[in-house]
Design a protein around this motif. Structure first.
Motif, PDB file in Angstrom:
ATOM      1  N   ARG A   1       0.903  -1.250  -0.173  1.00 19.78           N
ATOM      2  CA  ARG A   1      -0.097   0.005  -0.125  1.00 19.78           C
ATOM      3  C   ARG A   1       0.759   1.247   0.105  1.00 19.78           C
ATOM      4  O   ARG A   1       2.011   1.283   0.818  1.00 19.78           O
TER       5      ARG A   1
ATOM      6  N   ARG B   1      -3.004   2.849   0.083  1.00 21.04           N
ATOM      7  CA  ARG B   1      -4.152   1.747  -0.420  1.00 21.04           C
ATOM      8  C   ARG B   1      -3.511   1.219  -1.699  1.00 21.04           C
ATOM      9  O   ARG B   1      -2.489   1.373  -2.251  1.00 21.04           O
TER      10      ARG B   1
ATOM     11  N   GLU C   1      -7.972  -0.868  -0.980  1.00 23.43           N
ATOM     12  CA  GLU C   1      -7.942  -1.594   0.259  1.00 23.43           C
ATOM     13  C   GLU C   1      -6.806  -0.873   1.149  1.00 23.43           C
ATOM     14  O   GLU C   1      -5.893  -0.426   0.754  1.00 23.43           O
ATOM     15  N   GLY C   2      -7.324  -0.439   2.253  1.00 28.02           N
ATOM     16  CA  GLY C   2      -6.348   0.226   3.062  1.00 28.02           C
ATOM     17  C   GLY C   2      -5.689  -0.716   4.148  1.00 28.02           C
ATOM     18  O   GLY C   2      -5.853  -2.165   3.962  1.00 28.02           O
ATOM     19  N   LEU C   3      -5.083  -0.436   5.240  1.00 28.51           N
ATOM     20  CA  LEU C   3      -4.415  -1.277   6.165  1.00 28.51           C
ATOM     21  C   LEU C   3      -5.436  -2.331   6.825  1.00 28.51           C
ATOM     22  O   LEU C   3      -4.791  -3.368   7.343  1.00 28.51           O
ATOM     23  N   GLU C   4      -6.561  -1.763   6.958  1.00 31.69           N
ATOM     24  CA  GLU C   4      -7.654  -2.497   7.990  1.00 31.69           C
ATOM     25  C   GLU C   4      -8.708  -3.058   7.196  1.00 31.69           C
ATOM     26  O   GLU C   4      -9.500  -4.069   7.519  1.00 31.69           O
ATOM     27  N   SER C   5      -9.248  -2.310   5.916  1.00 25.95           N
ATOM     28  CA  SER C   5     -10.100  -2.535   5.216  1.00 25.95           C
ATOM     29  C   SER C   5     -10.425  -1.959   4.050  1.00 25.95           C
ATOM     30  O   SER C   5      -9.734  -0.948   3.585  1.00 25.95           O
ATOM     31  N   HIS C   6     -11.650  -2.163   3.449  1.00 30.89           N
ATOM     32  CA  HIS C   6     -11.838  -1.491   1.940  1.00 30.89           C
ATOM     33  C   HIS C   6     -12.512  -0.289   2.388  1.00 30.89           C
ATOM     34  O   HIS C   6     -13.547  -0.168   3.149  1.00 30.89           O
ATOM     35  N   LYS C   7     -11.947   0.772   1.474  1.00 29.76           N
ATOM     36  CA  LYS C   7     -12.753   2.270   1.810  1.00 29.76           C
ATOM     37  C   LYS C   7     -13.494   2.615   0.587  1.00 29.76           C
ATOM     38  O   LYS C   7     -13.075   1.989  -0.693  1.00 29.76           O
TER      39      LYS C   7
END
Length: 76
Positions: free
Chosen positions: A5, A34, A52-58
């Motif tokens: 990312r 991302r 996709e971010g570090l924790e979830s889809h944005k």
């Protein structure tokens, strides 16, 4: 460059005999790191959606003004 990312922004200068890349230093709402996002250009703007971010889809939409060198979070 590598994999994973990223949230860096580069400008390709096509003027002159040789092309060159410049790392930009924009201000404003800097997007999260991302991958897997979609982007498009319109007039003097770069529009970035999702990814996709570090924790979830944005689902956010971020707009980069190429004249002012600034990011803004779009109001949906």
């Amino acid at each position: 460059i590598g994999s994973g990312r990223l949230n860096d922004l580069w400008e390709l200068d096509l003027s002159g005999d040789t092309y060159s890349w410049k790392l930009m230093n924009p201000t404003g709402f800097i997007p999260f790191k991302r991958f897997g996002h979609t982007s498009a250009t319109f007039n003097n703007e770069l529009i970035i959606w999702g990814g996709e971010g570090l924790e979830s889809h944005k689902e956010e939409v971020v707009i980069y003004d190429t004249r002012k060198i600034v990011f803004n979070l779009s109001e949906k």
